[in-house]
Design an enzyme around this catalytic site. Structure first.
Site, PDB file in Angstrom:
ATOM      1  N   ASP A  50       0.809  -1.206   0.000  1.00 18.72           N
ATOM      2  CA  ASP A  50       0.000   0.000   0.000  1.00 18.72           C
ATOM      3  C   ASP A  50       0.846   1.261   0.000  1.00 18.72           C
ATOM      4  O   ASP A  50       2.068   1.206  -0.089  1.00 18.72           O
ATOM      5  CB  ASP A  50      -0.964  -0.024   1.188  1.00 18.72           C
ATOM      6  CG  ASP A  50      -2.138  -0.977   0.965  1.00 18.72           C
ATOM      7  OD1 ASP A  50      -2.356  -1.357  -0.195  1.00 18.72           O
ATOM      8  OD2 ASP A  50      -2.796  -1.344   1.936  1.00 18.72           O
ATOM      9  N   TYR A  52       7.850  -9.990   5.736  1.00 19.01           N
ATOM     10  CA  TYR A  52       7.931  -8.527   5.814  1.00 19.01           C
ATOM     11  C   TYR A  52       8.898  -8.139   6.916  1.00 19.01           C
ATOM     12  O   TYR A  52       9.100  -8.884   7.884  1.00 19.01           O
ATOM     13  CB  TYR A  52       6.563  -7.922   6.139  1.00 19.01           C
ATOM     14  CG  TYR A  52       5.605  -7.838   4.980  1.00 19.01           C
ATOM     15  CD1 TYR A  52       5.473  -6.662   4.238  1.00 19.01           C
ATOM     16  CD2 TYR A  52       4.814  -8.923   4.619  1.00 19.01           C
ATOM     17  CE1 TYR A  52       4.587  -6.577   3.170  1.00 19.01           C
ATOM     18  CE2 TYR A  52       3.925  -8.850   3.556  1.00 19.01           C
ATOM     19  CZ  TYR A  52       3.821  -7.672   2.835  1.00 19.01           C
ATOM     20  OH  TYR A  52       2.943  -7.590   1.791  1.00 19.01           O
TER      21      TYR A  52
END
Length: 401
Positions: free
Chosen positions: A117, A172
């Site tokens: 995002d 991540y």
């Protein structure tokens, strides 16, 4: 005599006129030949593109997400620039795909592995697509990309490969200043603070609680407590050793899971910070997995990086079949590390120093009521929404395309 002179002049004039016609014809033929050659060259280039075989490949991408509204392209909307806007433009300009494929990405079977995002970076994003396998393909694509977006590797894959569906897990990282873990009752100077061993052990003990399968409905805004898709499997989560950059101490949290929902990682980290700082009890983590609605704070998006995507099942089935390579990037590790040092880490550090996104967000933790009802939460979230998103970054969103 005069008659002979007139005849001679007329004859010479005729010859000159004839010569001019020949010259004009030659010039016309020359221009025509040039046009024909140019047209032939263009046709040859077009034929070369047509002859270049279209094959299913994956590209290993790294990018700094600052200034972009995420990874995914919004065709027809030029208001918000995305990473894929620049990628598709480079693919067209380099001759890898026809221009109409850029407008309709389904024509090249394009699929991203994870939809990062706004503001989120990646060191190991994978996209799958069909391209013309032109010579020096990586160099030509990179020549049309800005320096903060790089294609670091390419591999051939099976015709039906889909980078999102074939992905087993994602890793991540989240880079943050360690003063985020300082207890709320301590007066801390950001540049002086150093994380002690006891606090780091407590952080890792709490992060380890997330391992396994749990109902993470409180860690996203999209799922209810009885939605089966809110259950997610976390393989590992830990905080590494701290290090100093620009006089400020930072640490990197890594998390590997099958998939993540929107804002899930940021909320997982946000809750651990709230507990370590003394705003919430450790029991809140376990309570958050029940049906009750729990107020879970969302850490800033700055610092979140898609590190790696994993294709273990695919590699077992096709990686050693003699036709395809395993989707592993050992040879590209050095290039990935260099890119992070040049573009990702400096962006995170400098933005944190300039905008103080973590420091500003920490000031909102006192607003949260970790024992509040859903009604109380709505009021608190309204008050803290603007502060928690000061950096303008959202988390990751692997599976809501």
């Amino acid at each position: 005599m005069a008659e002979d002179l007139r005849t001679a002049v007329a004859s010479q004039t005729k010859r000159l006129s004839s010569s001019r016609e020949v010259v004009e014809r030659l010039e016309e033929n020359g221009h025509q030949n040039k046009r024909l050659k140019r047209d032939a060259d263009e046709e040859d280039a077009e034929d070369q593109n047509k002859k270049s075989p279209k094959r299913k490949i994956v590209l290993l991408m790294a990018y700094s997400g600052k200034g972009y509204h995420g990874m995914q392209r919004n065709v027809g909307s030029s208001q918000f620039k995305t990473i894929e806007d620049d990628l598709v433009s480079a693919l067209v300009q380099s001759g890898c795909i026809p221009e109409d494929h850029g407008e309709d990405m389904k024509k090249m079977s394009f699929q991203r592995c994870a939809r990062t995002d706004k503001g989120v970076s990646a060191a190991g994003q994978i996209v799958s697509l069909k391209v013309r396998l032109i010579d020096d393909i990586l160099e030509k694509i990179n020549n049309h990309l800005p320096s903060h977006i790089r294609i670091l590797g390419l591999k051939r894959v099976t015709g039906g490969f889909n980078s999102k569906n074939k992905c087993d897990a994602r890793t991540y990282s989240y880079m943050l200043p360690t003063f985020a873990f300082a207890h709320k009752d301590h007066d801390v100077q950001e540049e002086v603070y150093r994380l002690d061993r006891e606090t780091l052990e407590k952080v890792n003990k709490l992060l380890a609680c997330y391992k396994g399968t749990h109902n993470f409905h409180n860690f996203t805004s999209q799922k209810g407590p009885r939605d089966p898709s809110a259950k997610r499997y976390i393989m590992e989560m830990y905080c590494g050793e701290p290090f100093v950059r620009e006089n400020v101490e930072f640490a990197v949290i890594k998390v590997k899971g099958q998939s993540f929902m929107m804002h899930q990682i940021r909320k997982m980290i946000g809750l651990v910070i709230a507990i370590v700082k003394g705003y919430a009890a450790e029991s809140v983590i376990e309570r958050s997995w029940g049906e009750e609605k729990v107020d879970v704070p969302k850490a800033p998006g700055l610092g979140l990086v898609l590190e790696r995507v994993h294709f273990e099942k695919y590699n077992r089935r096709f990686g050693n079949d003699g036709l395809h390579e395993p989707l592993e990037w050992t040879e590209e590790e050095e290039k990935i590390a260099v890119f992070k040092e040049q573009y990702i880490y400096p962006t995170i550090i400098n933005t944190e120093r300039e905008e103080k996104s973590m420091a500003n967000w920490l000031n909102t933790l006192s607003i949260h009521d970790f024992n509040s009802s859903a009604v109380g939460m709505q009021a608190n979230n309204k008050n803290s929404k603007n502060s928690s998103d000061l950096e303008g970054s959202d988390g990751c969103d692997d599976d809501s395309d």
